[in-house]
Every structure is written in C-alpha cells, then in structure tokens.
Design a protein around this motif. Structure first.
Motif, short mmCIF file in Angstrom:
data_model
loop_
_atom_site.label_atom_id
_atom_site.label_comp_id
_atom_site.label_asym_id
_atom_site.label_seq_id
_atom_site.Cartn_x
_atom_site.Cartn_y
_atom_site.Cartn_z
N VAL A 76 0.73 -1.28 -0.10
CA VAL A 76 -0.16 -0.03 -0.03
C VAL A 76 0.74 1.32 0.01
CG1 VAL A 76 -1.84 1.32 1.09
CG2 VAL A 76 -1.86 -1.30 1.24
N ASP A 77 0.60 2.28 -0.91
CA ASP A 77 1.35 3.46 -1.28
C ASP A 77 0.97 4.45 -0.03
OD1 ASP A 77 3.23 5.21 -1.88
OD2 ASP A 77 2.22 5.77 -3.85
N GLY A 78 1.71 5.44 0.21
CA GLY A 78 1.27 6.40 1.11
C GLY A 78 2.47 7.56 1.28
N GLN A 79 1.80 8.60 1.36
CA GLN A 79 2.84 9.78 1.71
C GLN A 79 2.70 10.13 3.36
OE1 GLN A 79 1.43 13.58 0.10
NE2 GLN A 79 3.48 13.57 -1.21
N LEU A 80 4.00 9.98 3.53
CA LEU A 80 4.19 10.36 5.26
C LEU A 80 5.35 11.39 5.43
CD1 LEU A 80 4.02 6.84 4.57
CD2 LEU A 80 3.62 7.20 7.20
N THR A 81 5.08 12.03 6.54
CA THR A 81 6.24 12.76 6.86
C THR A 81 7.22 12.80 7.83
OG1 THR A 81 4.07 14.47 6.57
CG2 THR A 81 6.15 15.22 7.94
N GLY A 82 8.37 13.04 7.73
CA GLY A 82 9.21 12.82 8.35
C GLY A 82 9.48 13.77 9.58
N TRP A 83 10.31 13.53 10.56
CA TRP A 83 10.44 14.52 11.76
C TRP A 83 10.88 15.77 11.55
CZ3 TRP A 83 14.68 16.60 13.84
CH2 TRP A 83 15.96 16.00 13.54
N ASP A 84 11.37 15.80 10.30
CA ASP A 84 12.05 17.11 9.85
C ASP A 84 10.92 17.80 9.07
OD1 ASP A 84 12.01 15.74 7.63
OD2 ASP A 84 13.81 16.11 7.08
N ASN A 152 22.34 7.32 19.48
CA ASN A 152 23.19 7.07 18.49
C ASN A 152 22.71 6.16 17.45
OD1 ASN A 152 22.63 4.73 20.11
ND2 ASN A 152 24.75 4.42 20.60
N LEU A 153 21.23 6.21 17.48
CA LEU A 153 20.85 5.36 16.25
C LEU A 153 20.11 6.39 15.08
CD1 LEU A 153 18.52 3.00 18.40
CD2 LEU A 153 20.65 2.44 17.43
N SER A 154 20.58 6.00 13.92
CA SER A 154 20.00 6.64 12.96
C SER A 154 19.46 5.92 11.86
CB SER A 154 21.03 7.93 12.30
OG SER A 154 22.20 7.00 11.74
N MET A 155 18.52 6.18 11.36
CA MET A 155 17.57 5.57 10.30
C MET A 155 16.50 6.48 9.59
SD MET A 155 15.90 2.51 12.42
CE MET A 155 17.77 1.88 13.14
N VAL A 156 15.94 5.84 8.48
CA VAL A 156 14.77 7.00 8.05
C VAL A 156 13.62 6.08 8.84
CG1 VAL A 156 13.21 6.85 6.08
CG2 VAL A 156 15.76 6.73 5.57
N ALA A 157 12.91 7.40 9.49
CA ALA A 157 11.51 7.25 10.23
C ALA A 157 10.59 8.42 9.80
CB ALA A 157 11.96 7.36 11.79
N LEU A 158 9.39 7.83 9.57
CA LEU A 158 8.21 8.48 9.03
C LEU A 158 7.11 8.42 10.14
CD1 LEU A 158 8.43 7.47 5.39
CD2 LEU A 158 9.53 9.34 6.56
N HIS A 159 6.47 9.49 10.34
CA HIS A 159 5.25 9.62 11.17
C HIS A 159 4.11 8.96 10.47
CE1 HIS A 159 2.10 12.02 13.50
NE2 HIS A 159 2.43 10.91 14.02
N ASP A 160 3.56 8.00 10.93
CA ASP A 160 2.22 7.37 10.41
C ASP A 160 1.06 7.83 11.38
OD1 ASP A 160 0.43 5.85 9.16
OD2 ASP A 160 1.16 3.79 10.19
N LYS A 161 0.69 8.91 10.90
CA LYS A 161 -0.22 9.73 11.98
C LYS A 161 -1.41 8.95 12.09
CE LYS A 161 -2.95 13.94 12.13
NZ LYS A 161 -2.73 14.20 13.33
N ASP A 162 -1.91 8.76 13.33
CA ASP A 162 -3.12 8.03 13.79
C ASP A 162 -3.14 6.51 13.14
OD1 ASP A 162 -3.90 10.25 15.13
OD2 ASP A 162 -4.96 10.94 13.51
N ASN A 163 -1.79 6.05 12.97
CA ASN A 163 -1.96 4.65 12.34
C ASN A 163 -2.50 4.56 10.98
OD1 ASN A 163 -0.44 3.36 14.58
ND2 ASN A 163 -2.07 3.73 15.71
N GLN A 164 -2.51 5.67 10.13
CA GLN A 164 -3.50 5.67 8.95
C GLN A 164 -3.02 4.50 7.97
OE1 GLN A 164 -3.72 9.56 7.44
NE2 GLN A 164 -4.55 10.36 9.45
N LEU A 165 -1.50 4.51 7.65
CA LEU A 165 -1.23 3.60 6.67
C LEU A 165 -0.93 2.11 7.44
CD1 LEU A 165 0.33 3.48 4.15
CD2 LEU A 165 2.54 3.57 5.14
N ALA A 166 -0.79 2.10 8.84
CA ALA A 166 -1.09 0.69 9.31
C ALA A 166 -2.36 0.06 9.17
CB ALA A 166 -0.43 0.96 10.77
N ARG A 167 -3.34 1.00 9.24
CA ARG A 167 -4.50 0.50 9.09
C ARG A 167 -4.98 -0.13 7.67
NH1 ARG A 167 -7.29 2.25 13.10
NH2 ARG A 167 -6.35 4.22 13.05
N LYS A 168 -4.40 0.49 6.67
CA LYS A 168 -4.43 -0.08 5.38
C LYS A 168 -3.57 -1.28 5.15
CE LYS A 168 -4.97 4.84 3.50
NZ LYS A 168 -4.58 5.73 2.49
N TYR A 169 -2.75 -1.54 5.69
CA TYR A 169 -1.81 -2.76 5.89
C TYR A 169 -2.66 -3.92 6.64
CZ TYR A 169 2.18 -1.31 3.11
OH TYR A 169 2.71 -0.84 2.09
#
Length: 237
Positions: A76-84, A152-169
């Motif tokens: 499922v595709d989705g547009q999410l926002t990073g912490w920046d 000391n951890l760094s990786m790509v992280a995106l905000h799944d607001k209100d679990n919207q994408l998780a719900r689609k999965y």
C-alpha cells in the motif's frame, strides 16, 4: 534519488532493563528480547503479567496475523512525513530499490528499542544488499525529536499519523480492555491521540514492483523479525 530524513531515536523504555545497553555484537535479537521479557516478568506483579499474556492471546485470537497484508500482496502506497517535516512517497522509494518497512510502536517500548538497535547494527548490510530501511511510527514527531538528542541510532523514520497507513496494511489492533488503563495515558502523550490502539511490530520487504516479498507478523510484541532473516529476504530478490 529521494533524499530522506535520518531519524536518531533514543532507546527509551517503559521499563529500564539493567544491562540492556550492552547489546553484545554476537547476541541474536531473539535472545535479547527473551531477556527483556524475563526481566519484565520479575518486575511486574503476577496479576499484571497475566494481563499482558492474556492481552497477547486476545490479539492473536482476532486473526490479525492472517488478515493483514501477506507475501504476494501489493504494498500500500502512502505519503508520510519525517520528523523534519519533509514528506516522502513510499512508492517513489521502492521504485528506486527494495524497501524494508518496519513498524515501531514508540520510544516507550523496550522491545522496539532493542529491535531498532539490532537493525541499526545491520543497516550497512541491508543497504549493501540494495534495500532501504524505513521505520514507521505513530509517535508524534515532536516526541521523537525529544528522544533524538541523546541517541546514537539513525535511520529513516516516518510519522504514521493515527496509524493511517498501518490500518491499510491491516496491522492495527485495539488494545484489549484489560490493558487500556495501563497504556491510555502513555499513548495519548506519545501519539497525541485518544485512540487506544497500536500497530503490530510488523516488518515487510517490498520489491521494486511494489509487491510484498517478505512479511513478519506476530501478535506477540515480545517477538520481532530477526535482522539476518530480513537481510536474507532482501538478498533473495
């Protein structure tokens, strides 16, 4: 190539587990998670431990592990926002190369933090295999930034607001009623929502055609995908 925000995450835990920060190089993630679970069982009352175990059983009995997106399904595709604040389109990521998509419940979860550290240690191996690790979390970006300074951890992280994408999965579940009082305030604080729900700590591998080629789905939050297994799934593409 899309430039993604890197997201350092502090290993905050609901429980401060002694010795967890050592994280020996030769220790499997499953071993570390088992140690966290064993320590947790000694720190909580037997009644509370039973509530947690019954809660896991209730979520498992719901059938979510089978009803969620599976291997062979279209991602499922989705547009999410990073912490920046920058937005990212998932389909643009997997069009450039395989994506390892991993849900992270929040920085309050010791099991999530152990998984993140384990995946961080294998980040080069994942990238050398041609994939990109992307973490999704319902945690508010501002809460995540509070934990970022000392991490000391760094990786790509995106905000799944209100679990919207998780719900689609299909990986979102409502907390069992017996567990709600324990997590209600915490979820409100960290997620900025009154919803008493969480995503499974699911891990998917998505190929360049947008198809799911690997899926780890477990209603037991103390179990996670082993990094070596994920890397093998990427290398098999």
């Amino acid at each position: 190539m899309i430039k993604l925000p890197t997201f350092p995450l502090l290993a905050l835990a609901l429980l401060a587990t002694p010795g967890l920060a050592e994280d020996p190089q030769d220790k499997k993630l499953s071993q570390e998670l088992a140690e966290i679970a064993a320590t947790t069982a000694t720190r909580f009352s037997p009644e509370l431990v039973t509530k947690f175990r019954n809660g896991v059983a209730e979520v498992k009995a719901s059938g979510i592990e089978k009803s969620a997106k599976q291997v062979g399904d279209a991602a499922v595709d989705g547009q999410l926002t990073g912490w920046d604040g920058k937005s990212v389109q998932l389909s643009e990521l997997w069009s450039e190369g395989p994506v390892v998509l991993m849900w992270y419940r929040g920085s309050w979860c010791p099991y999530c933090n152990a998984q993140l550290r384990a995946m961080q240690k294998q980040l080069s191996a994942i990238e050398n295999a041609g994939a990109r690790l992307v973490v999704l979390t319902p945690e508010l970006p501002e809460k995540a930034k509070e934990t970022a300074a000392a991490s000391n951890l760094s990786m790509v992280a995106l905000h799944d607001k209100d679990n919207q994408l998780a719900r689609k999965y299909g990986v979102v579940f409502s907390l069992p009623e017996t567990i709600v009082p324990i997590f209600k305030e915490k979820l409100s604080t960290f997620n900025g929502s009154k919803a008493t729900e969480l995503p499974l700590p699911a891990t998917y591998v998505i190929d360049t055609d947008g198809k799911i080629t690997y899926a780890y789905l477990n209603a037991d939050y103390t179990k996670r995908a082993e990094p070596a297994e994920v890397i093998a799934a990427v290398e098999s593409l």
